[in-house]
Design an enzyme around this catalytic site. Structure first.
Site, PDB file in Angstrom:
ATOM      1  N   SER A  27       0.849  -1.198   0.000  1.00 22.44           N
ATOM      2  CA  SER A  27       0.000   0.000   0.000  1.00 22.44           C
ATOM      3  C   SER A  27       0.880   1.242   0.000  1.00 22.44           C
ATOM      4  CB  SER A  27      -0.887   0.023   1.244  1.00 22.44           C
ATOM      5  OG  SER A  27      -1.483   1.308   1.407  1.00 22.44           O
ATOM      6  N   TYR A  49      -1.369  -1.444  10.233  1.00 21.50           N
ATOM      7  CA  TYR A  49      -1.476  -1.780   8.800  1.00 21.50           C
ATOM      8  C   TYR A  49      -0.267  -1.258   8.032  1.00 21.50           C
ATOM      9  CZ  TYR A  49      -3.666  -1.386   4.069  1.00 21.50           C
ATOM     10  OH  TYR A  49      -3.968  -1.439   2.732  1.00 21.50           O
TER      11      TYR A  49
HETATM   12  P1  NAD Z   1     -11.450  -5.733   0.745  1.00 22.83           P
HETATM   13  O1  NAD Z   1     -11.651  -5.589   2.211  1.00 22.83           O
HETATM   14  O2  NAD Z   1     -12.483  -5.212  -0.187  1.00 22.83           O
HETATM   15  O3  NAD Z   1     -11.209  -7.291   0.408  1.00 22.83           O
HETATM   16  C1  NAD Z   1     -10.292  -8.024   1.153  1.00 22.83           C
HETATM   17  C2  NAD Z   1     -10.622  -9.502   1.043  1.00 22.83           C
HETATM   18  O4  NAD Z   1      -9.659 -10.217   1.835  1.00 22.83           O
HETATM   19  C3  NAD Z   1     -12.004  -9.853   1.583  1.00 22.83           C
HETATM   20  O5  NAD Z   1     -12.710 -10.641   0.645  1.00 22.83           O
HETATM   21  C4  NAD Z   1     -11.703 -10.629   2.857  1.00 22.83           C
HETATM   22  O6  NAD Z   1     -12.650 -11.644   3.152  1.00 22.83           O
HETATM   23  C5  NAD Z   1     -10.335 -11.222   2.544  1.00 22.83           C
HETATM   24  N1  NAD Z   1      -9.604 -11.591   3.768  1.00 22.83           N
HETATM   25  C6  NAD Z   1      -9.451 -10.872   4.894  1.00 22.83           C
HETATM   26  N2  NAD Z   1      -8.785 -11.573   5.822  1.00 22.83           N
HETATM   27  C7  NAD Z   1      -8.497 -12.782   5.259  1.00 22.83           C
HETATM   28  C8  NAD Z   1      -7.841 -13.945   5.715  1.00 22.83           C
HETATM   29  N3  NAD Z   1      -7.350 -14.046   6.976  1.00 22.83           N
HETATM   30  N4  NAD Z   1      -7.715 -14.998   4.875  1.00 22.83           N
HETATM   31  C9  NAD Z   1      -8.229 -14.923   3.628  1.00 22.83           C
HETATM   32  N5  NAD Z   1      -8.872 -13.850   3.139  1.00 22.83           N
HETATM   33  C10 NAD Z   1      -9.014 -12.791   3.944  1.00 22.83           C
HETATM   34  O7  NAD Z   1     -10.010  -5.104   0.461  1.00 22.83           O
HETATM   35  P2  NAD Z   1      -9.420  -4.338  -0.827  1.00 22.83           P
HETATM   36  O8  NAD Z   1      -9.611  -2.884  -0.623  1.00 22.83           O
HETATM   37  O9  NAD Z   1      -9.872  -4.987  -2.071  1.00 22.83           O
HETATM   38  O10 NAD Z   1      -7.861  -4.625  -0.586  1.00 22.83           O
HETATM   39  C11 NAD Z   1      -7.169  -5.657  -1.263  1.00 22.83           C
HETATM   40  C12 NAD Z   1      -5.690  -5.468  -1.025  1.00 22.83           C
HETATM   41  O11 NAD Z   1      -5.281  -4.192  -1.473  1.00 22.83           O
HETATM   42  C13 NAD Z   1      -5.282  -5.551   0.447  1.00 22.83           C
HETATM   43  O12 NAD Z   1      -3.981  -6.111   0.552  1.00 22.83           O
HETATM   44  C14 NAD Z   1      -5.215  -4.085   0.834  1.00 22.83           C
HETATM   45  O13 NAD Z   1      -4.397  -3.886   1.958  1.00 22.83           O
HETATM   46  C15 NAD Z   1      -4.638  -3.497  -0.423  1.00 22.83           C
HETATM   47  N6  NAD Z   1      -4.858  -2.074  -0.603  1.00 22.83           N
HETATM   48  C16 NAD Z   1      -6.111  -1.556  -0.681  1.00 22.83           C
HETATM   49  C17 NAD Z   1      -6.272  -0.195  -0.894  1.00 22.83           C
HETATM   50  C18 NAD Z   1      -7.624   0.434  -1.027  1.00 22.83           C
HETATM   51  O14 NAD Z   1      -7.705   1.663  -0.967  1.00 22.83           O
HETATM   52  N7  NAD Z   1      -8.696  -0.333  -1.226  1.00 22.83           N
HETATM   53  C19 NAD Z   1      -5.152   0.639  -1.020  1.00 22.83           C
HETATM   54  C20 NAD Z   1      -3.888   0.070  -0.934  1.00 22.83           C
HETATM   55  C21 NAD Z   1      -3.752  -1.268  -0.725  1.00 22.83           C
HETATM   56  C1  4PL Z   2      -3.997   6.449   0.348  1.00 20.87           C
HETATM   57  O1  4PL Z   2      -4.217   1.040   1.688  1.00 20.87           O
HETATM   58  O2  4PL Z   2      -3.444   3.632   0.273  1.00 20.87           O
HETATM   59  C2  4PL Z   2      -6.588   4.968   2.509  1.00 20.87           C
HETATM   60  C3  4PL Z   2      -6.933   2.497   3.131  1.00 20.87           C
HETATM   61  N1  4PL Z   2      -5.839   5.845   1.810  1.00 20.87           N
HETATM   62  O3  4PL Z   2      -6.102   1.364   2.803  1.00 20.87           O
HETATM   63  C4  4PL Z   2      -5.092   1.792   2.023  1.00 20.87           C
HETATM   64  C5  4PL Z   2      -4.783   5.418   1.087  1.00 20.87           C
HETATM   65  C6  4PL Z   2      -6.283   3.628   2.498  1.00 20.87           C
HETATM   66  C7  4PL Z   2      -4.450   4.074   1.022  1.00 20.87           C
HETATM   67  C8  4PL Z   2      -5.216   3.188   1.785  1.00 20.87           C
END
Ligand code: NAD
Ligand code: 4PL
Length: 248
Positions: free
Chosen positions: A141, A154
């Site tokens: 992230s 996180y």
């Molecule tokens: P989300 O919450 O929409 O989906 C996450 C999924 O992971 C869910 O389906 C959940 O059931 C699953 N999960 C959680 N714990 C688990 C476990 N112990 N075992 C198996 N599955 C599990 O999240 P997202 O926003 O799609 O994020 C996906 C990835 O992208 C994550 O690594 C998150 O940290 C990263 N990320 C997201 C953002 C954002 O802004 N959405 C930004 C940067 C990074």
């Molecule tokens: C810029 O990884 O990358 C909020 C929440 N804002 O999870 C993230 C920023 C979130 C991010 C993320």
């Protein structure tokens, strides 16, 4: 969209929704057999059904070693073993520093960092046992660079994933396994839409060089490139994908 991943098997964790779901769909569109894994069994099955074709759903909790072992045993039975691992599953919390206690810290590190280790330990062992070259792509992230508030555990876990990526790339290069990370900025995923992070889009967009709201497909397209043969000379790297919000 292409056939560049045909003959490959890809495991995507956390693929029941959000960014993981989009990655699973994109890798399948490029010809891969995709293992859609999530702790949410029904959600994972729905995504595999939606993809159709060669997609299969296998539920697993990445933070549980026995569950991860069962996942790979099932993959061995159903496929020839994985070529591509996408570490996407994580918990995305919104917890102010004053509410961060040891239980929260251990939960977030246990899933987002130790879970990534468990899935990568067993996944790269499977690649090596099958004599395959491989790809490990972990979703970190850009909060690691930005120091985003309300996410201290996180952000620490994501920094750990980036450090792990750098070290593992050195050790696995001899097996032609590349290890990279992607750092998304704020993305309009299912999880974010249902959380207080949803209120940050205007602020984040102000910081972006290219304007608009980040979508799961923006990340999936870059992951598909890193999974492909075009990225064979890229390893140990962290590719920032956030419309220019931060520079890394
Ligand atoms: P989300 O919450 O929409 O989906 C996450 C999924 O992971 C869910 O389906 C959940 O059931 C699953 N999960 C959680 N714990 C688990 C476990 N112990 N075992 C198996 N599955 C599990 O999240 P997202 O926003 O799609 O994020 C996906 C990835 O992208 C994550 O690594 C998150 O940290 C990263 N990320 C997201 C953002 C954002 O802004 N959405 C930004 C940067 C990074
Ligand atoms: C810029 O990884 O990358 C909020 C929440 N804002 O999870 C993230 C920023 C979130 C991010 C993320």
């Amino acid at each position: 969209m292409t056939d560049r991943l045909s003959g490959m098997t890809a495991l995507v964790t956390g693929a029941a929704q959000g960014i993981g779901k989009s990655i699973a769909k994109r890798l399948a569109a490029d010809g891969a057999t995709v293992v859609v894994s999530d702790i949410n069994a029904a959600g994972g099955k729905a995504v595999a059904d939606e993809i159709g074709g060669k997609a299969i759903a296998i539920a697993a909790d990445i933070s549980d070693e026995a569950s991860v072992k069962a996942l790979y045993d099932e993959i061995s039975k159903s496929t020839g073993g994985i070529d591509i691992l996408v570490n996407n599953a994580s918990i995305v919390p919104f917890v102010a520093w004053d509410d961060v206690d040891l239980a929260h810290w251990q939960k977030i590190i246990g899933t987002n960092l130790t879970g990534t280790f468990l899935v990568t330990r067993a996944g790269t062992d499977q690649m090596r046992a099958n004599g395959k070259q491989g790809r490990v792509i972990s979703i970190a992230s850009n909060t690691f660079m930005a120091g985003t508030p309300n996410m201290a555990a996180y952000v620490a876990a994501k920094g750990g994933v980036i450090g792990f990526t750098r070290a593992l790339a050195t050790e696995l290069g001899q097996y032609n396994i590349t290890v990279n990370a992607v750092t998304p900025g704020l993305i309009e995923s299912d999880g974010v839409k249902a959380s207080p992070h949803n209120d940050a889009f205007d602020f984040v967009e102000m910081l972006q060089a290219v304007k608009g709201r980040g979508q799961p497909e923006h990340i999936a397209d870059v992951v598909a490139f890193l999974a492909s043969n075009d990225a064979r000379w890229v390893t140990g790297q962290t590719l920032n994908v956030d419309a220019g919000m931060v520079r890394h």
